[in-house]
Motif scaffolding. Structure first.
Motif, PDB file in Angstrom:
ATOM      1  N   ARG A 106     -16.679  38.808 -33.092  1.00  0.00           N
ATOM      2  CA  ARG A 106     -15.424  39.550 -33.068  1.00  0.00           C
ATOM      3  C   ARG A 106     -15.702  40.950 -33.593  1.00  0.00           C
ATOM      4  NH1 ARG A 106     -11.972  36.596 -38.006  1.00  0.00           N
ATOM      5  NH2 ARG A 106     -13.352  37.218 -39.716  1.00  0.00           N
ATOM      6  N   ASN A 107     -14.872  41.913 -33.166  1.00  0.00           N
ATOM      7  CA  ASN A 107     -14.984  43.265 -33.694  1.00  0.00           C
ATOM      8  C   ASN A 107     -14.320  43.380 -35.057  1.00  0.00           C
ATOM      9  OD1 ASN A 107     -16.284  44.082 -31.349  1.00  0.00           O
ATOM     10  ND2 ASN A 107     -14.410  44.839 -30.382  1.00  0.00           N
ATOM     11  N   SER A 136      -9.398  41.188 -33.392  1.00  0.00           N
ATOM     12  CA  SER A 136      -9.910  41.388 -32.038  1.00  0.00           C
ATOM     13  C   SER A 136      -9.955  40.068 -31.277  1.00  0.00           C
ATOM     14  CB  SER A 136     -11.315  42.009 -32.098  1.00  0.00           C
ATOM     15  OG  SER A 136     -12.284  41.028 -32.438  1.00  0.00           O
ATOM     16  N   ARG A 163     -12.529  44.059 -27.368  1.00  0.00           N
ATOM     17  CA  ARG A 163     -11.447  44.962 -27.720  1.00  0.00           C
ATOM     18  C   ARG A 163     -10.116  44.382 -27.247  1.00  0.00           C
ATOM     19  NH1 ARG A 163     -14.515  50.391 -25.577  1.00  0.00           N
ATOM     20  NH2 ARG A 163     -15.947  50.637 -27.371  1.00  0.00           N
ATOM     21  N   ARG A 164      -9.138  44.466 -28.095  1.00  0.00           N
ATOM     22  CA  ARG A 164      -7.843  43.858 -27.789  1.00  0.00           C
ATOM     23  C   ARG A 164      -6.993  44.859 -27.004  1.00  0.00           C
ATOM     24  NH1 ARG A 164      -5.269  39.349 -31.332  1.00  0.00           N
ATOM     25  NH2 ARG A 164      -3.219  39.104 -30.376  1.00  0.00           N
TER      26      ARG A 164
END
Length: 585
Positions: free
Chosen positions: A194-195, A199, A21-22
């Motif tokens: 990656r999400n 992300s 999560r970014r």
């Protein structure tokens, strides 16, 4: 190497892993630095006793789930396949939602990996995925797998447990025998988790695949994307030479650009190999390396974090200008920690600060109870090292002196200051020479002794302080006039750190006189003068008339004699009586 984004493989699936999560929140990691007996044969690379080790790995994963780790990692060739089967046979053991487990597993032959996929794909909503063609594969007879295990929702919203298998591509060439070269079936695909396209990205590099890795290859025709995309790179190893130039270059090239973290997890050098008792002779150097300009190590909070981590077996060094490395002790197998993600620019400056990992819990494995037991702290090897080289100086053994102050005392007394300017905070961790690691990645810390490449440096500096305490300060004939009043009133260097004096004084008499002294060992008069000049810059120029600074040196390597350079005794024109033993008048 073919790079595949996970969303290209699991099209239409929803992935929402905490670690990717970014945001600026901390995430948690459980890392197993496996201490075991490595075994290699014609058809197998892994544990000498897989059944026994499986019990340990089962307990590790149970505790990793219990402490709700966002990311769980084991090194290559370590996790037994019986542990993996135990996971998928018992769905309550599988990772929780939003968690990612990255398991470096023992080798497997093509027939067995196909049987595993056929047996578990579709069972209990498990999906076993890999893109490589393993049957009739060219090369050897076995595969070196890394498993990603996590949950994702399929296009219909049904939760699935994904078991994504990546295979090592490049055989190791530094074992002293060609067995892996002969036996390894090379993989072709590497996966990027990656999400979403926006992300954080995560990629795993299996040991010698580091020799092939170049992040720019992920973006053919758009190399600039590598420079700006945030990445966590996991480097899982069973590697007796972790500081080999190929691996150093791998880490250095990644950390040339921002928003990248490298987590290198090796088998512990406390382990062994069934075929070579000296296989793990070098410090394993499992570490977390990150690039940030924010760690200045001048605040009490930052210093406490370094000290607290040190007690739990994680040791800080800096490769200038802003590559920060945190090395794991080989004495501990199981680390649980928290750290910031490699994300910058999403929040105001104070929220963007990175201070490296915070070690929360360490565990030792109890072979009788067959479980990991939490321990409070661990040894850095310092006491054993000083005893081994027969150090007599009590100040070097002072348990009341914290880790950072011990490094400072040794640095100041041996003249190993890295960079001193007038009025500068020379004692800040990031300016001390012992904390600075060059591209060789040799750890020269005085209080971290596992890296034998730094042993001679440590012995040299400890020897200077020992000579100063035992040979020089005990001989009042060697005292210059500026500290004549110290005769028979002091015997060892120590810090006076009060009333704003900080760390500038390391000689204190029993009647509270203070001075700054150093011993440089065998060197020239010119070098001693240069060090005297450098030490004067610790103090404001207007105060130098009251400062007592002495630099001893040994002009001849053969003769048992000492000389010195020192500040002059102040000359007073006032007829007013002055007490020269006090710097307060």
């Amino acid at each position: 190497m073919i790079y595949n984004y996970i969303d290209e493989i699991l099209q239409g699936y929803t992935i929402n892993l905490d670690v990717l999560r970014r945001d600026t929140n901390l995430y948690s990691i459980s890392m197993l630095q496996h201490t075991g007996s490595f075994h290699s044969s014609e058809f197998f690379f892994g544990n000498e006793n897989s059944e026994l080790e499986s019990v340990k790995f089962n307990d590790f994963l149970f505790k990793a789930k219990e402490n709700n780790s966002s990311l769980v990692i084991t090194p290559e060739y370590s996790c037994p396949w019986s542990t993996v089967r135990n996971l998928v046979d018992n769905i309550e053991n599988l990772p929780s939602q939003n968690k990612l487990w990255v398991l470096g597993c023992e080798s497997i032959i093509p027939t067995n990996v196909l049987e595993f996929r056929d047996a578990y794909n579709g069972l209990n909503n498990v999906e076993v995925v890999f893109n490589d063609i393993v049957d009739n594969a060219p090369g050897g007879v076995l595969l070196n797998p890394c498993l990603y295990i996590f949950k994702a929702n399929d296009p219909n919203g049904i939760e699935k447990t994904i078991v994504l298998i990546q295979f090592k591509r490049q055989h190791m060439g530094a074992w002293g025998n060609p067995l892996e070269q002969q036996k390894l079936i090379p993989g072709q695909h590497s996966y990027i988790l990656r999400n979403s396209p926006d992300s954080i990205n995560l990629v795993t590099v299996i040991c010698s695949d580091a020799m092939l890795f170049d992040g720019r290859h992920i973006y053919p025709g758009a190399e600039g994307q590598w420079d700006i995309q945030p990445y966590i790179i996991l480097s899982i190893q069973m590697n007796p030479q972790p500081a080999h130039i190929e691996f150093r270059d791998f880490r250095r090239n990644i950390l040339k650009v921002a928003n990248k973290d490298v987590i290198s997890l090796n088998w512990s050098s406390e382990g062994r190999s069934s075929g070579n008792p000296n296989f793990f002779g070098e410090y394993c150097k499992s570490n977390i390396s990150l690039i940030t300009e924010h760690i200045s190590n001048t605040s009490s909070i930052e210093e406490k974090l370094i000290d607290d981590n040190h007690k739990k077996g994680v040791y800080y060094t800096l490769i200038k200008p802003n590559r920060h490395c945190f090395y794991l002790t080989p004495k501990i197998e199981f680390f649980y920690l928290r750290m910031r993600k490699p994300i910058l620019g999403l929040a105001p400056g104070p929220a963007n600060r990175r201070r490296g990992p915070e070690i929360k819990t360490i565990y030792e494995y109890d072979t009788v109870l067959e479980t990991f037991i939490e321990v409070e702290d661990t040894s850095d090897g310092y006491v054993d090292f000083t005893e081994d080289i027969q150090i007599q100086s009590e100040s070097l053994q002072d348990g009341a002196l914290n880790i950072l102050d011990r490094e400072r005392l040794i640095a100041l007394t041996s003249g190993e200051l890295s960079k001193v300017k007038s009025g500068s905070n020379w004692y800040a961790v990031n300016t001390l020479k012992s904390f600075i690691s060059e591209d060789t990645e040799t750890i020269n810390r005085f209080t971290v002794t596992f890296d034998t490449n730094g042993k001679e440096y440590r012995i040299s500096q400890f020897g200077k302080i020992e000579a100063l305490n035992v040979n020089i300060l005990s001989d009042t004939n060697l005292y210059p006039d500026i500290i004549a009043s110290f005769k028979d009133k002091c015997n060892e260097v120590m810090f006076l750190n009060r009333n704003g004096t900080k760390y500038n004084y390391n000689l204190v008499s029993n009647d509270d006189q203070i001075a700054t002294v150093a011993f440089l060992g065998h060197t020239s008069k010119a070098d001693a003068k240069a060090m005297l000049n450098q030490l004067t810059k610790l103090f404001p120029e207007e105060d130098l008339g009251n400062k007592r600074i002495v630099v001893w040196y040994k002009p001849s390597i053969a003769a048992d004699s000492y000389d010195y350079e020192a500040t002059d005794v102040p000359k007073f024109t006032s007829t007013e009586q002055t007490n020269l033993t006090s710097i307060t008048k």
